[in-house]
Design an enzyme around this catalytic site. Structure first.
Site, short mmCIF file in Angstrom:
data_model
loop_
_atom_site.label_atom_id
_atom_site.label_comp_id
_atom_site.label_asym_id
_atom_site.label_seq_id
_atom_site.Cartn_x
_atom_site.Cartn_y
_atom_site.Cartn_z
CG HIS A 1 -2.04 -1.00 1.10
ND1 HIS A 1 -2.03 -2.21 1.76
CD2 HIS A 1 -3.19 -0.99 0.37
CE1 HIS A 1 -3.13 -2.89 1.47
NE2 HIS A 1 -3.85 -2.17 0.64
CG HIS B 1 -2.16 0.05 -4.18
ND1 HIS B 1 -2.80 -0.94 -4.91
CD2 HIS B 1 -3.10 0.56 -3.35
CE1 HIS B 1 -4.06 -1.02 -4.53
NE2 HIS B 1 -4.27 -0.13 -3.59
CG HIS C 1 -7.59 3.96 -3.17
ND1 HIS C 1 -6.57 4.13 -4.09
CD2 HIS C 1 -7.50 2.67 -2.73
CE1 HIS C 1 -5.89 2.99 -4.20
NE2 HIS C 1 -6.43 2.09 -3.40
CG ASP C 2 -5.39 2.07 -0.10
OD1 ASP C 2 -6.25 2.08 0.80
OD2 ASP C 2 -5.25 1.12 -0.88
CG ASP D 1 -8.40 -0.98 -3.57
OD1 ASP D 1 -7.17 -0.81 -3.67
OD2 ASP D 1 -8.99 -1.09 -2.49
#
Length: 435
Positions: free
Chosen positions: A147, A151, A187-188, A294
């Site tokens: 992550h 990514h 998103h991460d 994802d």
């Protein structure tokens, strides 16, 4: 716990040829363990879909690249690789290397310009670069094997490909496209390299802040918007209040939808909606796109997928090391000595990836069918319209076959069967079994 999660856990537990450790991981990761899914406000349906979608819009949306590109200083080798942004097999690891581990600055600007969004929303070049720099730093702050910024870049590129290669972009407004791409890139951000369940079990500060609900996902959203508040870091400062409010609503729902424990609920909701394609709403569709992007690495060429798998397993093992040090049980697939990687990947593909990507393709097909029916009723020829392509099907099938070939067969003795059920390897000799 919602009925979809109970059904999913029953289904997973009933499969006989999947090791217990893999079943436990699937159940722990992709179903709600403590709280039910948050009730979302009903988003608007696709508005005037049969009137708004035309073949000319579709072609224009996919191929449009304005001359008002943000002049980010990038090397010729990076520019050459950017020409493959519309290719499913683009090597994001090479892109990260060529950009010296700073993938977002040139990439995000390039993707936005492919939809004319920089000009449309008067996005500030200087602020865009500053914001992307913050996001890159945020992704890499914990040194995660999986992550990290690579990514994030991969999910951005995959989201872009999902909405262009299928024509989904033609059904979205400009602010919706901007919101979905922004969701992908953030998103991460500041992911801790550990799961939500780890945070809850250890009572981390993030768990206290977000009350055990989608802990990491809430943190990613909050972090992304805190970055926007820093000086010279808001590329969207020219958006109207209404556009910014709509964008935030989409981003919040989409990123919360990447919480893996909401997986089966999200899948069930879309399956129900597809019984009547006109009931599919924009937010639900965009959330499914981001969720599939994802978890899409098993749909990429083997060399990329294998690298992603190795990185993810190392991140799991690092969490297992922390759990061992804390004196708490290892989470599923987090034990370095006992985890069966091929079996876990086969289970992941069979239970999660294949159903998700098939459903995503079905959703795209349903929307295209609406378009073709309108074309036919207007005297057009439906055959003239491009059919939805599924570039993920072939590599996903090939990757499953390769993992399946790596699965070690169980022996016939009781000890070997027990070892397999616990997720352990069994090494045979002519007279004994060593575990």
């Amino acid at each position: 716990m919602v009925s979809e999660d109970i059904e999913a856990q029953t289904m997973i537990s009933s499969v006989e040829d999947t090791p217990k450790a893999v079943k436990e991981w699937l159940a722990a990761t992709f179903t709600k363990q403590i709280f039910g899914r948050r009730q979302a406000i009903e988003p608007p349906k696709f508005r005037s879909i049969v009137q708004a979608v035309r073949a000319s819009m579709y072609v224009d949306k996919i191929t449009r690249k304005t001359s008002h590109a943000v002049p980010v200083d990038i090397s010729p080798s990076v520019l050459m690789l950017q020409e493959k942004l519309n290719c499913w097999d683009i090597d994001v690891f090479r892109y990260d290397s060529l950009t010296q581990n700073k993938p977002f600055r040139g990439l995000f600007a390039e993707v936005l310009n492919r939809y004319g969004l920089v000009k449309r929303f008067k996005i500030n070049q200087y602020n865009l670069e500053n914001y992307c720099a913050l996001v890159e730093q945020g992704y890499n702050v914990h040194g995660n094997p999986y992550h990290n910024a690579v990514h994030g870049a991969d999910v951005l590129i995959t989201t872009h490909n999902l909405i262009t290669l299928t024509g989904f972009a033609s059904w979205l407004t400009d602010i919706e496209i901007l919101s979905l791409l922004f969701s992908a890139i953030i998103h991460d951000v500041e992911h801790t390299g550990t799961t939500n369940n780890f945070h809850i079990c250890t009572g981390s500060p993030l768990t206290i802040m977000y009350n055990d609900r989608s802990v990491l996902e809430n943190h990613h959203i909050s972090t992304a918007y805190r970055y926007l508040e820093q000086a010279d870091c808001n590329p969207f400062d020219k958006l109207s209040k209404d556009d910014f409010r709509e964008m935030r609503g989409i981003v919040v729902e989409a990123v919360l939808g990447t919480d893996m424990s909401a997986h089966f609920t999200q899948i069930k909701n879309m399956q129900n909606a597809l019984f009547s394609p006109s009931s599919v709403n924009r937010n639900t569709a965009m959330t499914l796109v981001l969720h599939c992007a994802d978890i899409s690495h098993p749909t990429k060429p083997w060399e990329l997928h294998k690298t992603w798998t190795d990185n993810l397993m190392e991140e799991f093992f690092k969490q297992g090391d922390k759990e061992t040090a804390l004196g708490i049980p290892n989470s599923p697939l987090c034990n370095r000595q006992e985890t069966l990687i091929p079996e876990s990947q086969v289970g992941f593909i069979d239970f999660i990836i294949l159903p998700s990507m098939n459903l995503l393709g079905d959703m795209f097909d349903a929307l295209l069918q609406v378009q073709n029916e309108e074309a036919a009723s207007g005297g057009g020829n439906p055959g003239e319209f491009r059919k939805v392509t599924r570039p993920w099907d072939k590599p996903l099938s090939e990757n499953r076959k390769r993992w399946k070939a790596l699965v070690k067969p169980s022996g016939s003795c009781a000890e070997c069967l027990v070892a397999r059920d616990r997720g352990r390897f069994c090494v045979h000799s002519p007279t004994s079994h060593t575990f």
